[in-house]
Motif scaffolding. Structure first.
Motif, PDB file in Angstrom:
ATOM      1  N   ASP A 172      -2.907  -5.025   3.657  1.00  0.00           N
ATOM      2  CA  ASP A 172      -2.716  -4.317   4.919  1.00  0.00           C
ATOM      3  C   ASP A 172      -1.844  -3.077   4.795  1.00  0.00           C
ATOM      4  O   ASP A 172      -1.266  -2.620   5.791  1.00  0.00           O
ATOM      5  N   VAL A 173      -1.748  -2.517   3.597  1.00  0.00           N
ATOM      6  CA  VAL A 173      -0.863  -1.365   3.379  1.00  0.00           C
ATOM      7  C   VAL A 173      -1.125  -0.260   4.395  1.00  0.00           C
ATOM      8  O   VAL A 173      -0.195   0.275   5.018  1.00  0.00           O
ATOM      9  N   ARG A 174      -2.384   0.099   4.567  1.00  0.00           N
ATOM     10  CA  ARG A 174      -2.712   1.210   5.462  1.00  0.00           C
ATOM     11  C   ARG A 174      -2.448   0.855   6.923  1.00  0.00           C
ATOM     12  O   ARG A 174      -1.938   1.677   7.690  1.00  0.00           O
ATOM     13  N   GLU A 175      -2.791  -0.368   7.335  1.00  0.00           N
ATOM     14  CA  GLU A 175      -2.554  -0.792   8.709  1.00  0.00           C
ATOM     15  C   GLU A 175      -1.066  -0.813   9.024  1.00  0.00           C
ATOM     16  O   GLU A 175      -0.641  -0.388  10.107  1.00  0.00           O
ATOM     17  N   ASP A 176      -0.267  -1.321   8.100  1.00  0.00           N
ATOM     18  CA  ASP A 176       1.183  -1.352   8.318  1.00  0.00           C
ATOM     19  C   ASP A 176       1.740   0.068   8.418  1.00  0.00           C
ATOM     20  O   ASP A 176       2.617   0.342   9.251  1.00  0.00           O
ATOM     21  N   HIS A 177       1.239   0.959   7.569  1.00  0.00           N
ATOM     22  CA  HIS A 177       1.699   2.344   7.618  1.00  0.00           C
ATOM     23  C   HIS A 177       1.397   2.964   8.975  1.00  0.00           C
ATOM     24  O   HIS A 177       2.210   3.723   9.527  1.00  0.00           O
ATOM     25  N   ALA A 178       0.243   2.645   9.533  1.00  0.00           N
ATOM     26  CA  ALA A 178      -0.119   3.166  10.846  1.00  0.00           C
ATOM     27  C   ALA A 178       0.827   2.674  11.931  1.00  0.00           C
ATOM     28  O   ALA A 178       1.007   3.335  12.964  1.00  0.00           O
ATOM     29  N   LEU A 263      -7.075   1.333   0.494  1.00  0.00           N
ATOM     30  CA  LEU A 263      -6.937   2.288   1.589  1.00  0.00           C
ATOM     31  C   LEU A 263      -8.273   2.655   2.226  1.00  0.00           C
ATOM     32  O   LEU A 263      -8.313   3.065   3.388  1.00  0.00           O
ATOM     33  N   ALA A 264      -9.352   2.490   1.494  1.00  0.00           N
ATOM     34  CA  ALA A 264     -10.665   2.915   1.982  1.00  0.00           C
ATOM     35  C   ALA A 264     -11.265   1.953   2.995  1.00  0.00           C
ATOM     36  O   ALA A 264     -12.153   2.323   3.766  1.00  0.00           O
ATOM     37  N   GLY A 265     -10.794   0.710   3.032  1.00  0.00           N
ATOM     38  CA  GLY A 265     -11.328  -0.273   3.957  1.00  0.00           C
ATOM     39  C   GLY A 265     -10.689  -1.629   3.714  1.00  0.00           C
ATOM     40  O   GLY A 265     -10.130  -1.884   2.643  1.00  0.00           O
ATOM     41  N   ARG A 266     -10.766  -2.490   4.704  1.00  0.00           N
ATOM     42  CA  ARG A 266     -10.121  -3.798   4.616  1.00  0.00           C
ATOM     43  C   ARG A 266     -10.796  -4.661   3.553  1.00  0.00           C
ATOM     44  O   ARG A 266     -12.031  -4.787   3.525  1.00  0.00           O
TER      45      ARG A 266
END
Length: 300
Positions: A172-178, A263-266
């Protein structure tokens, strides 16, 4: 809100938000499942408070109200109208779950309101001690260590909680960053030359992938540290935990298979693999459950 309705609400939260672990819980004896759902439902309920409000003050007030209701409930006071707490508190009382673990979990949820980054892995472990390791030790009485093995099983339960959460952090790196949060230690980003903003991008450059590979090995170390604890549980709980380890470990496998491009998708474990894991442990689960039912009570 009846107790039965509260347990059902927790089950639905678990089914919706914790699909891998929910599938694994279907390998438990029926009477244990609702208690696992109650613990997961409570954790998700608190997590949703932290993530769902747009204003930090609103989140803080809502979390304060939850913490106050939990404190009242643990003291034996009524918590009428709450959708999740009746089941959670009933489970805590039924299994003598350590109130300190509950407090540690809520403290970590409160940290999410103000702490958005962690300098070192030790700092992150301090957060995960409440947000993950405490969940593992709360689950332990429900999963039932063998007689005399509860203390020995405690640290593996903590390690498994850490392994599961670190796996989620990687996915969830990208989701957490958001959401404005970075759970990977800043010291590790510096070591691999990764700027924090890169974790919110659409593609991971080689340095980001090297960072994620490093953190994935940390997660696998936690899985290894937890492995010995499964044999300390009563036989009817082992298939569930083994399946959960395979399913969460499968997320790491999929991340690695994608060369750490998260990062490109879950990243998801394919349904066929989930079904195969479930089927592989189903027979052992049924056999262990029947063995428990065959236990005879000698009457005078």
């Amino acid at each position: 809100m009846t107790l039965t309705a509260s347990y059902e609400r927790c089950r639905r939260l678990h089914a919706r938000y914790g699909r891998s672990y929910y599938l694994a819980t279907r390998l438990l004896p029926r009477w244990k499942r609702r208690h696992v759902h109650a613990l997961y439902g409570f954790a998700r309920y608190a997590d949703e408070i932290v993530d769902s409000f747009t204003v930090t003050g609103d989140r803080a007030r809502a979390l304060d109200r939850l913490a106050a209701r939990v404190e009242d409930g643990l003291a034996g006071k009524p918590v009428d109208g709450d959708p999740v707490l009746p089941a959670f508190l009933h489970t805590v009382r039924s299994f003598g779950i350590d109130h300190g673990d509950v407090a540690a979990f809520l403290a970590s949820m409160r940290a999410d309101l103000s702490v958005t980054r962690y300098a070192t892995y030790d700092d992150l472990l301090g957060y995960m001690a409440g947000s993950a390791a405490a969940i593992g030790t709360m689950m332990l009485p429900v999963l039932e260590p063998e007689p005399g093995r509860a203390e020995a099983a405690r640290e593996p339960a903590r390690q498994l909680g850490l392994a599961f959460q670190l796996t989620n952090f990687l996915r969830d790196v990208r989701e957490d960053h958001a959401r404005g949060r970075i759970y990977l230690p800043m010291a590790d980003l510096d070591t691999f030359g990764v700027h924090p903003d890169e974790l919110g991008g659409r593609r991971a450059r080689p340095a980001v992938r090297e960072l994620l590979a490093f953190e994935a090995e940390r997660a696998r170390a936690h899985y290894r540290a937890a492995a010995g604890g499964i044999g300390l549980l009563t036989a009817s709980s082992r298939p569930c935990v083994r399946a959960a380890v395979e399913l969460y470990g499968g997320i790491l496998d999929e991340i690695e298979r994608r060369s750490f491009e998260v990062l490109a998708g879950r990243v998801r474990v394919p349904r066929r693999r989930k079904a195969a894991v479930f089927a592989r442990h189903l027979l052992g689960s049924a056999q262990a459950g029947r063995a428990e039912l065959r236990v005879r009570v000698e009457l005078p």
